[in-house]
Design an enzyme around this catalytic site. Sequence first.
Site, mmCIF file in Angstrom:
data_model
loop_
_atom_site.group_PDB
_atom_site.id
_atom_site.type_symbol
_atom_site.label_atom_id
_atom_site.label_comp_id
_atom_site.label_asym_id
_atom_site.label_seq_id
_atom_site.Cartn_x
_atom_site.Cartn_y
_atom_site.Cartn_z
ATOM 1 N N HIS A 74 -16.580 82.171 -46.724
ATOM 2 C CA HIS A 74 -15.541 81.430 -45.897
ATOM 3 C C HIS A 74 -16.302 80.236 -45.322
ATOM 4 O O HIS A 74 -17.074 80.369 -44.401
ATOM 5 C CB HIS A 74 -15.141 82.272 -44.739
ATOM 6 C CG HIS A 74 -13.778 81.953 -44.272
ATOM 7 N ND1 HIS A 74 -13.216 80.700 -44.489
ATOM 8 C CD2 HIS A 74 -13.101 82.386 -43.150
ATOM 9 C CE1 HIS A 74 -12.274 80.314 -43.576
ATOM 10 N NE2 HIS A 74 -12.196 81.552 -43.013
ATOM 11 N N HIS A 100 -11.840 76.283 -42.459
ATOM 12 C CA HIS A 100 -10.777 76.466 -40.988
ATOM 13 C C HIS A 100 -11.892 76.233 -39.935
ATOM 14 O O HIS A 100 -11.461 76.879 -38.827
ATOM 15 C CB HIS A 100 -10.140 77.796 -41.158
ATOM 16 C CG HIS A 100 -9.012 77.936 -42.184
ATOM 17 N ND1 HIS A 100 -8.852 79.040 -43.001
ATOM 18 C CD2 HIS A 100 -8.503 76.925 -43.013
ATOM 19 C CE1 HIS A 100 -8.140 78.727 -44.014
ATOM 20 N NE2 HIS A 100 -7.781 77.367 -44.077
ATOM 21 N N TYR A 143 -14.670 77.588 -39.271
ATOM 22 C CA TYR A 143 -15.609 78.500 -38.753
ATOM 23 C C TYR A 143 -16.967 78.100 -39.139
ATOM 24 O O TYR A 143 -17.290 77.013 -39.393
ATOM 25 C CB TYR A 143 -15.137 79.782 -39.370
ATOM 26 C CG TYR A 143 -13.639 80.310 -39.001
ATOM 27 C CD1 TYR A 143 -13.400 80.522 -37.668
ATOM 28 C CD2 TYR A 143 -12.765 80.558 -39.732
ATOM 29 C CE1 TYR A 143 -12.273 80.844 -37.129
ATOM 30 C CE2 TYR A 143 -11.306 80.764 -39.460
ATOM 31 C CZ TYR A 143 -11.246 81.097 -38.114
ATOM 32 O OH TYR A 143 -10.069 81.481 -37.648
#
Length: 359
Positions: free
Chosen positions: A181, A184, A186
């Site tokens: 990931h 977004h 993060y």
Amino acid sequence: MSSLFEPYALRSLTIPNRVWMPPMCQYSAAPEGAGAGAPNDWHFAHYAARAAGGTGLIIVEATAVSAEGRISPYDLGIWNDTQAQAFRRTTDFLKGQGTVPGIQLAHAGRKASTDRPWKGGAPVGPDAHGWRPVAPSPVPFDEGHPVPSELSAEEIRTVVGQFADAARRALDAGFEVAEIHGAHGYLIGEFLSPHSNRRTDEYGGSYENRTRFALEVVDAVRAVWPDDKPLFFRISATDWLAESGWTADDTVRFATELKEHGIDLLDVSTGGNAAGVRIPVGPGYQVPFAARVKAETELPVAAVGLITDVEQAEKILANGEADAVLLGRELLRDPSWARRAARELGADVHVPDQYHRSV
């Protein structure tokens, strides 16, 4: 043949169709105790329903590589073996339905330690199972958010190792695809963007320095993830901040580097790293970013973002804008979207024996 229901091969894995489910947090795990971060009956029922509905690949929601890497205290984690084994029930069922089980490995960075969205999503402290977040720089995400602790170089190396350990556990848990990931806003996305990365060491400043952490994570995960299994990377193609953040040009450049480091597919989203940004949301609004990566690099892509209609999804693939589509909210509304789409397009899709009366 329908483009949506053409199988897709990556390395030695064949995914039965191009209707995929993206990671969507359920905020439903126990926040503490022996079962903290482990999947439970809700998670099993949630993912099992979409597999029975014909979805080709299901990427389990952002699963934290450490306790402090959770978005909320109620997120899934895979920082211990108990959590990993608890996923086996789900991965076995998904495979039994012909669905490929994937998992997104994540660290929330400065956006960690927040409440569940239906409780407002505000930051929470120790009195509500919370903790102090970490980040590349001591820059809070938004007003009312705590100043995160800046990671030292040694702590960065620790996080890289946590991603590798999580990947090993994901393999033991039965997953066939791992996704890192990097989107977004993060932790990995925070390092990529000059909006959130104000460091002056080897992890900040230049493009090469800001991408260093992400590539170290990719290399560490790829080193333990089997050569015959695909590795994805999710990216926010733009911060929607013009030139003051991560841009679409950066994404195209980075996509080529990710492929060189062993990434097999780029999961293309946008935004999330800057509060209060106006995003031109509309049907398929993120597809052009995926299409550009596909046109300008050799890295396969998946498109996501308000893809809801069968004809719309089929057209994205038929036009060569993406190699697969990820349906988020639509699969929350209709777990059997893939089965319905197959009927409309005259294609074949897996139907459980128990559901044959629905065909």
